[in-house]
Design an enzyme around this catalytic site. Sequence first.
Site, PDB file in Angstrom:
ATOM      1  CD  GLU A   1      -3.383  -2.076  -0.872  1.00  0.00           C
ATOM      2  OE1 GLU A   1      -3.635  -0.868  -1.017  1.00  0.00           O
ATOM      3  OE2 GLU A   1      -3.655  -2.711   0.180  1.00  0.00           O
TER       4      GLU A   1
ATOM      5  CG  ASP B   1      -1.758   1.244   1.341  1.00  0.00           C
ATOM      6  OD1 ASP B   1      -2.583   1.513   0.453  1.00  0.00           O
ATOM      7  OD2 ASP B   1      -1.562   1.993   2.324  1.00  0.00           O
TER       8      ASP B   1
END
Length: 253
Positions: A135, A63
Amino acid sequence: MPSTTWWPSSAEAGGRHTLASLDDRLGYSFTDHALEQLALTHRSWCSENPGHESNERLEFLGDAVLGLVVTEYVFARYPSMPEGQLAKTRASVVNATTLAEVAAEVGLGPALRLGKGEEASGGRSKSSLLADAMEAVIGAVYLDGGYDAARRLVLSLLTERIEVAAEGPGEHDYKTQLQELAARRFDELPVYRIRDEGPDHDKRFFAAVRLGGEVAGEGEGRSKKQAEQAAAKDAWARITSGLGDWGGEGERA
């Protein structure tokens, strides 16, 4: 960390082939396959198999890497764009919806390591699970190949979406504009038809939008959404420019 010889029993047959196919679609080959496997390991599998780590830490890392890559790209790519628009552009692609779409496009679902309950409930197609795994894969690429490798991966997956978003929300949403125009002028809604060509790792989508039973516009892109937007833009431009024979070429998609 799991052994590099492992493959989830819940994955489709031929796990090693699945992993290699995923590498092809990502355009990245892992040196440390254990990192890739970890990125694909959902906590539901770990809860049924104690002692194994899930992909949540890699998701956290990915992320951050994703946000930095997109921020850096839009900052350099659009030097006159104000801060507020930069933030909106980044937010339009750094979100669960977009990441889930990208994960589906690269075929991440079949490669996931899931628990039996999550498998039975359709976990391989759940948007939140796909977004988190995407992610985690970005985080794994960062650890395996460094920032440059992670940057190449992110931009290969998101550049077109970033550039569409940078044009401004609403102003260049041609599907919405065409829908409103069609309702006013023709009292009907556009109908889209999609086809695709090419291998999984380099697939192109082609869209035709129809009004009154005729093809009003055509377009292509790396995703169905991009192809539909391109077709809508083509139709919108032809109609608003006064071309009355926009359906005369016939359907080609």
